[in-house]
Write a protein that holds these residues in place. Structure first.
Motif, PDB file in Angstrom:
ATOM      1  N   ARG A 269       0.722  -1.046  -0.085  1.00  0.00           N
ATOM      2  CA  ARG A 269       0.036  -0.035  -0.127  1.00  0.00           C
ATOM      3  C   ARG A 269       0.825   1.099   0.234  1.00  0.00           C
ATOM      4  O   ARG A 269       0.503   1.992  -0.609  1.00  0.00           O
ATOM      5  N   GLY A 270       1.905   1.416   0.671  1.00  0.00           N
ATOM      6  CA  GLY A 270       2.738   2.613   0.977  1.00  0.00           C
ATOM      7  C   GLY A 270       1.939   3.422   1.847  1.00  0.00           C
ATOM      8  O   GLY A 270       0.861   3.376   2.330  1.00  0.00           O
ATOM      9  N   ALA A 271       2.969   4.437   2.334  1.00  0.00           N
ATOM     10  CA  ALA A 271       2.359   5.397   3.420  1.00  0.00           C
ATOM     11  C   ALA A 271       1.657   6.570   2.632  1.00  0.00           C
ATOM     12  O   ALA A 271       1.707   6.444   1.425  1.00  0.00           O
ATOM     13  N   PRO A 272       0.617   7.392   3.318  1.00  0.00           N
ATOM     14  CA  PRO A 272       0.446   7.263   4.769  1.00  0.00           C
ATOM     15  C   PRO A 272      -0.408   6.140   5.130  1.00  0.00           C
ATOM     16  O   PRO A 272      -1.204   5.921   4.384  1.00  0.00           O
ATOM     17  N   LEU A 273      -0.257   5.518   6.393  1.00  0.00           N
ATOM     18  CA  LEU A 273      -1.061   4.598   6.978  1.00  0.00           C
ATOM     19  C   LEU A 273      -1.173   5.013   8.403  1.00  0.00           C
ATOM     20  O   LEU A 273      -0.400   5.466   8.958  1.00  0.00           O
ATOM     21  N   VAL A 274      -2.366   4.550   9.034  1.00  0.00           N
ATOM     22  CA  VAL A 274      -2.472   4.631  10.416  1.00  0.00           C
ATOM     23  C   VAL A 274      -2.559   3.015  10.821  1.00  0.00           C
ATOM     24  O   VAL A 274      -3.260   2.175  10.597  1.00  0.00           O
ATOM     25  N   VAL A 275      -1.607   3.027  11.781  1.00  0.00           N
ATOM     26  CA  VAL A 275      -1.490   1.672  12.538  1.00  0.00           C
ATOM     27  C   VAL A 275      -1.974   1.694  13.824  1.00  0.00           C
ATOM     28  O   VAL A 275      -1.676   2.475  14.818  1.00  0.00           O
ATOM     29  N   LYS A 276      -2.969   0.636  14.444  1.00  0.00           N
ATOM     30  CA  LYS A 276      -3.640   0.764  15.604  1.00  0.00           C
ATOM     31  C   LYS A 276      -3.333  -0.592  16.292  1.00  0.00           C
ATOM     32  O   LYS A 276      -4.020  -1.795  15.683  1.00  0.00           O
ATOM     33  N   ALA A 277      -3.031  -0.667  17.453  1.00  0.00           N
ATOM     34  CA  ALA A 277      -3.258  -1.826  18.408  1.00  0.00           C
ATOM     35  C   ALA A 277      -4.780  -2.112  18.671  1.00  0.00           C
ATOM     36  O   ALA A 277      -5.438  -1.035  19.021  1.00  0.00           O
ATOM     37  N   ASP A 278      -5.298  -3.452  18.663  1.00  0.00           N
ATOM     38  CA  ASP A 278      -6.640  -3.445  18.828  1.00  0.00           C
ATOM     39  C   ASP A 278      -7.110  -3.181  20.377  1.00  0.00           C
ATOM     40  O   ASP A 278      -8.143  -2.725  20.378  1.00  0.00           O
ATOM     41  N   GLY A 279      -6.328  -3.378  21.312  1.00  0.00           N
ATOM     42  CA  GLY A 279      -6.828  -3.385  22.485  1.00  0.00           C
ATOM     43  C   GLY A 279      -6.717  -1.967  23.162  1.00  0.00           C
ATOM     44  O   GLY A 279      -6.162  -1.002  22.522  1.00  0.00           O
ATOM     45  N   LEU A 280      -7.007  -1.729  24.458  1.00  0.00           N
ATOM     46  CA  LEU A 280      -7.062  -0.436  25.333  1.00  0.00           C
ATOM     47  C   LEU A 280      -5.670  -0.239  25.408  1.00  0.00           C
ATOM     48  O   LEU A 280      -4.878  -1.246  26.084  1.00  0.00           O
ATOM     49  N   ALA A 281      -5.119   0.920  25.088  1.00  0.00           N
ATOM     50  CA  ALA A 281      -3.567   1.165  25.179  1.00  0.00           C
ATOM     51  C   ALA A 281      -3.116   2.598  25.833  1.00  0.00           C
ATOM     52  O   ALA A 281      -2.066   3.157  25.705  1.00  0.00           O
ATOM     53  N   ALA A 282      -4.046   3.274  26.602  1.00  0.00           N
ATOM     54  CA  ALA A 282      -3.898   4.499  27.140  1.00  0.00           C
ATOM     55  C   ALA A 282      -3.137   5.345  26.258  1.00  0.00           C
ATOM     56  O   ALA A 282      -2.157   6.181  26.661  1.00  0.00           O
ATOM     57  N   GLY A 283      -3.743   5.667  25.047  1.00  0.00           N
ATOM     58  CA  GLY A 283      -3.012   6.481  24.173  1.00  0.00           C
ATOM     59  C   GLY A 283      -1.958   6.288  23.607  1.00  0.00           C
ATOM     60  O   GLY A 283      -1.263   7.197  22.782  1.00  0.00           O
ATOM     61  N   LYS A 284      -1.215   4.915  23.743  1.00  0.00           N
ATOM     62  CA  LYS A 284      -0.240   4.805  22.970  1.00  0.00           C
ATOM     63  C   LYS A 284      -0.252   3.749  21.733  1.00  0.00           C
ATOM     64  O   LYS A 284       0.644   3.272  21.308  1.00  0.00           O
ATOM     65  N   GLY A 285      -1.530   3.368  21.480  1.00  0.00           N
ATOM     66  CA  GLY A 285      -1.453   2.434  20.680  1.00  0.00           C
ATOM     67  C   GLY A 285      -2.048   2.697  19.136  1.00  0.00           C
ATOM     68  O   GLY A 285      -2.389   1.935  18.414  1.00  0.00           O
ATOM     69  N   VAL A 286      -1.647   3.916  18.688  1.00  0.00           N
ATOM     70  CA  VAL A 286      -2.076   4.639  17.442  1.00  0.00           C
ATOM     71  C   VAL A 286      -0.815   5.266  16.946  1.00  0.00           C
ATOM     72  O   VAL A 286      -0.397   6.021  17.507  1.00  0.00           O
ATOM     73  N   VAL A 287      -0.545   4.867  15.728  1.00  0.00           N
ATOM     74  CA  VAL A 287       0.693   5.502  15.099  1.00  0.00           C
ATOM     75  C   VAL A 287       0.217   5.873  13.683  1.00  0.00           C
ATOM     76  O   VAL A 287      -0.502   5.423  12.705  1.00  0.00           O
ATOM     77  N   VAL A 288       0.205   7.241  13.493  1.00  0.00           N
ATOM     78  CA  VAL A 288      -0.324   7.821  12.099  1.00  0.00           C
ATOM     79  C   VAL A 288       1.193   7.984  11.426  1.00  0.00           C
ATOM     80  O   VAL A 288       1.882   8.866  11.717  1.00  0.00           O
ATOM     81  N   ALA A 289       1.343   6.915  10.601  1.00  0.00           N
ATOM     82  CA  ALA A 289       2.515   6.762   9.937  1.00  0.00           C
ATOM     83  C   ALA A 289       2.614   7.741   8.547  1.00  0.00           C
ATOM     84  O   ALA A 289       1.788   7.091   7.587  1.00  0.00           O
ATOM     85  N   THR A 290       3.363   8.672   8.469  1.00  0.00           N
ATOM     86  CA  THR A 290       3.445   9.290   7.200  1.00  0.00           C
ATOM     87  C   THR A 290       4.690   8.673   6.319  1.00  0.00           C
ATOM     88  O   THR A 290       4.616   8.945   5.076  1.00  0.00           O
ATOM     89  N   THR A 291       5.492   7.616   6.762  1.00  0.00           N
ATOM     90  CA  THR A 291       6.245   7.045   5.963  1.00  0.00           C
ATOM     91  C   THR A 291       6.168   5.623   6.379  1.00  0.00           C
ATOM     92  O   THR A 291       5.757   5.000   7.367  1.00  0.00           O
ATOM     93  N   GLU A 292       6.551   4.766   5.234  1.00  0.00           N
ATOM     94  CA  GLU A 292       6.466   3.044   5.392  1.00  0.00           C
ATOM     95  C   GLU A 292       7.331   2.463   6.426  1.00  0.00           C
ATOM     96  O   GLU A 292       6.919   1.696   7.266  1.00  0.00           O
ATOM     97  N   ALA A 293       8.616   3.445   6.605  1.00  0.00           N
ATOM     98  CA  ALA A 293       9.325   2.795   7.983  1.00  0.00           C
ATOM     99  C   ALA A 293       8.567   2.869   9.158  1.00  0.00           C
ATOM    100  O   ALA A 293       8.686   2.243  10.111  1.00  0.00           O
ATOM    101  N   GLU A 294       8.029   4.071   9.428  1.00  0.00           N
ATOM    102  CA  GLU A 294       7.300   4.193  10.596  1.00  0.00           C
ATOM    103  C   GLU A 294       6.070   3.323  10.983  1.00  0.00           C
ATOM    104  O   GLU A 294       5.800   2.681  11.984  1.00  0.00           O
ATOM    105  N   ALA A 295       5.358   3.035   9.934  1.00  0.00           N
ATOM    106  CA  ALA A 295       4.300   1.833   9.850  1.00  0.00           C
ATOM    107  C   ALA A 295       5.034   0.675  10.232  1.00  0.00           C
ATOM    108  O   ALA A 295       4.283  -0.081  11.017  1.00  0.00           O
TER     109      ALA A 295
END
Ligand code: AMP
Ligand code: GLY
Length: 421
Positions: free
Chosen positions: A136-162
């Motif tokens: 797919r390539g960036a940008p993409l958003v990677v989200k942990a499924d469970g509760l993670a106190a605000g640490k479970g979402v990465v809005v990745a502007t590059t493939e490396a971050e994702a």
């Protein structure tokens, strides 16, 4: 009515303040509460997750209505336990609280109900997730499924971050079981707002919109927090857009939950992105936001307790809420070092000077009385709120009040409301 509020933050202080004003109230308790809440409620030293002790207390004290503030006791089944003991509880069952507890659940619900949301895929396998990201390539958003106190979402502007997010969540296990499954979705662009609704399983009443400030420092930089400030209503979200979101997002979600036999009762909080194609759902939460709640309740003219009872009884179709035609703005004062390592037990002075101002309310969160004096005891410590005929005046009053508080070990953002002003 005898009422028990559960929680001890600024949100619960505002809930207790509003419920204490109800002519229906005879006795108010809050577990565990905080020193600010003790002005309105009798504090009960039981933790918010000690469900057995909370049910025993509610039964013994003949509580008529339980009002949980935070998500943790809801996800842990407090509503089910209270209901089983014959005690009304204004919150979702454990099954319905999955709307906040699992990203996969929310995305499947959105698709089943035809709710507009970002396109997504679920992955239980890191190799498959990596393969998808490379295709797919960036940008993409990677989200942990469970509760993670605000640490479970990465809005990745590059493939490396994702790819790094997949490694952290699924292989290194930085979030434990919460990251074993991930959702990878399309990145949405637009203005982010929150819409709150009071729900009775079938019907819903809008509680207004708000915008939050999640980063710790001015200019939206620094680490993610629980929220450093908010205002309501969000001017970008017109009345017509709110009505549309109630019809296309909130009510279809309620209908689908009811169809599944797990109706949603309580406060539904929808995080929305206002894209060029209209509002899209980012996430659901199953409770008020903190500090959004403080702003919303300052604008509510109707009796909150009567509304919560109507929601519990499934009678919102015959209910109406009235609002002050004013804006509200909240500035959070946090202990230096928050969110990673907040300084504890530092003295807070001159609260009374701020509280004495017209149109100002100070709600307490991480506070404690030590040797007769108010000290900090947590990350987010105070929410200083003001109302005004418009947002600019609410903001100016709120910051005048903040300046009166003498707390050298605290900090706050000076730009709350910048998006709207
Ligand atoms: P959530 O926990 O799902 O609310 O995600 C946390 C934050 O990540 C949101 O408040 C958004 O700012 C951002 N976010 C989540 N999903 C998306 C998306 N699909 N596109 C852009 N930003 C997103
Ligand atoms: N202020 C954001 C939240 O309560 O989740």
């Amino acid at each position: 009515m005898r009422v028990l509020v559960i929680g001890g933050g600024g949100r619960e202080h505002a809930l207790c303040w509003a419920i204490a004003a109800s002519p229906l109230l005879t006795k108010l308790y809050c577990a565990p509460g905080n020193p600010g809440i003790s002005a309105h409620a009798t504090l009960v030293p039981i933790g918010q997750l000690d469900i057995t002790a909370l049910v025993d207390f509610a039964a013994l004290e003949q509580i008529d209505l339980v009002v949980p503030g935070p998500e943790a006791p809801l996800v842990a089944g407090i509503t089910d336990a209270m209901t089983a003991a014959g005690i009304a509880c204004c919150g979702p069952s454990m099954a319905a609280a999955a709307m906040e507890g699992s990203k996969v659940f929310t995305k499947e619900l959105a698709d089943a109900a035809g709710i507009p949301t970002a396109k997504w895929e679920r992955f239980d396998d890191a190799a498959a997730a990596r393969d998808f990201i490379t295709r797919r390539g960036a940008p993409l958003v990677v989200k942990a499924d469970g509760l993670a106190a605000g640490k479970g979402v990465v809005v990745a502007t590059t493939e490396a971050e994702a790819l790094a997010a997949v490694r952290d969540f699924m292989e290194t296990g930085t979030l434990g079981a919460a990251g074993a499954t991930v959702v990878i979705e399309e990145m949405l662009e637009g203005e982010e707002i929150s819409l709150f609704a009071l729900c009775d399983g079938i019907d819903a009443l809008p509680l207004g919109s708000a915008q939050d400030h999640k980063r710790a420092f001015d200019g939206d930089i620094g680490p993610n927090t629980g929220g450093m400030g908010a205002y309501s209503p969000a001017p970008v979200f017109t009345h017509a857009a709110e009505t549309d979101a109630m019809d296309r997002i909130i009510r279809p979600a309620l209908a689908e939950m009811a169809r599944r036999g797990t109706p949603f009762r309580g406060i539904l909080y929808a995080g929305l992105m206002l894209t060029s194609d209209g509002a899209r759902l980012i996430e659901f939460n199953v409770r008020f936001g903190d500090p959004e709640c403080q702003c919303l309740l300052l604008r509510l003219k109707s009796d909150l307790l009567a509304a919560l009872v109507a929601a519990c009884d499934g009678e919102l179709a015959h209910f109406d809420l009235r609002w002050h035609d004013r804006s509200a703005l909240a500035v959070v004062l946090a202990a230096k070092g928050y969110p990673t390592n907040p300084a504890r037990h530092t003295p807070i002075g001159s609260l009374a000077a701020a509280e004495a101002m017209a149109d100002v309310h100070v709600f307490q969160a991480g506070t404690e009385i030590l040797n007769g004096a108010l000290v900090s005891n947590g990350g987010r410590v105070l929410t200083v709120c003001a109302t005004g005929p418009d947002l600019a005046s609410a903001r100016s009053t709120a910051y005048t009040a903040v300046a009166k508080i003498d707390w050298p070990d605290g900090f706050y953002r000076r730009d709350i409301g910048w998006r709207a002003l």
